[in-house]
Design an enzyme around this catalytic site. Structure first.
Site, PDB file in Angstrom:
ATOM      1  N   SER A  32       0.814  -1.212   0.000  1.00  0.00           N
ATOM      2  CA  SER A  32       0.000   0.000   0.000  1.00  0.00           C
ATOM      3  C   SER A  32       0.846   1.260   0.000  1.00  0.00           C
ATOM      4  CB  SER A  32      -0.896   0.010   1.242  1.00  0.00           C
ATOM      5  OG  SER A  32      -1.641   1.211   1.309  1.00  0.00           O
ATOM      6  N   CYS A  33       0.387   2.229  -0.777  1.00  0.00           N
ATOM      7  CA  CYS A  33       0.967   3.565  -0.705  1.00  0.00           C
ATOM      8  C   CYS A  33      -0.030   4.531  -0.058  1.00  0.00           C
ATOM      9  CB  CYS A  33       1.366   4.058  -2.089  1.00  0.00           C
ATOM     10  SG  CYS A  33      -0.028   4.209  -3.213  1.00  0.00           S
TER      11      CYS A  33
END
Length: 123
Positions: free
Chosen positions: A76-77
């Site tokens: 995830s960013c």
């Protein structure tokens, strides 16, 4: 897709063709229309910033045969979406085994999170 090709190459190079199956498609579409009566060891997801599709979360939590997904690798960013999704996934069915932060863009506030979740053992 370059990453899928590299994954498939590594599977062949390591003689894992009979053990590993790669399904390359949108996780939300797969969760909605995929084969639910199969056991999948690992779900690898890299969702957009808004987080996991509701169908993916539902399948991970309530899949057939007591849950068809044993482990989730979540890349995830999007910190806010990651926290929101982890709250849902870890409330009853999964636990965080490990988490690694990767600073791919030094000098910015953007950080990639890699989280390994494992299905909780029934007590």
């Amino acid at each position: 897709d370059r990453l899928v090709s590299a994954c498939q190459h590594n599977i062949r190079s390591n003689g894992l063709q009979d053990l590993v199956r790669v399904i390359s498609q949108d996780a939300g579409t797969w969760a909605k229309y995929g084969r639910r009566n199969h056991h999948y060891d690992i779900l690898l997801v890299d969702p957009p910033r808004q987080g996991l599709d509701d169908d993916v979360k539902r399948l991970a939590l309530n899949g057939g045969n007591g849950g068809i997904i044993e482990d989730i690798i979540y890349i995830s960013c999007g910190r806010d979406a990651l926290v929101r999704d982890l709250k849902v996934l870890t409330q009853t069915h999964f636990e965080v085994v490990d988490c690694t932060l990767v600073d791919l863009f030094p000098g910015t506030d953007s950080v990639e999170s890699l989280v390994h979740l494992r299905r909780k053992k029934e007590r």
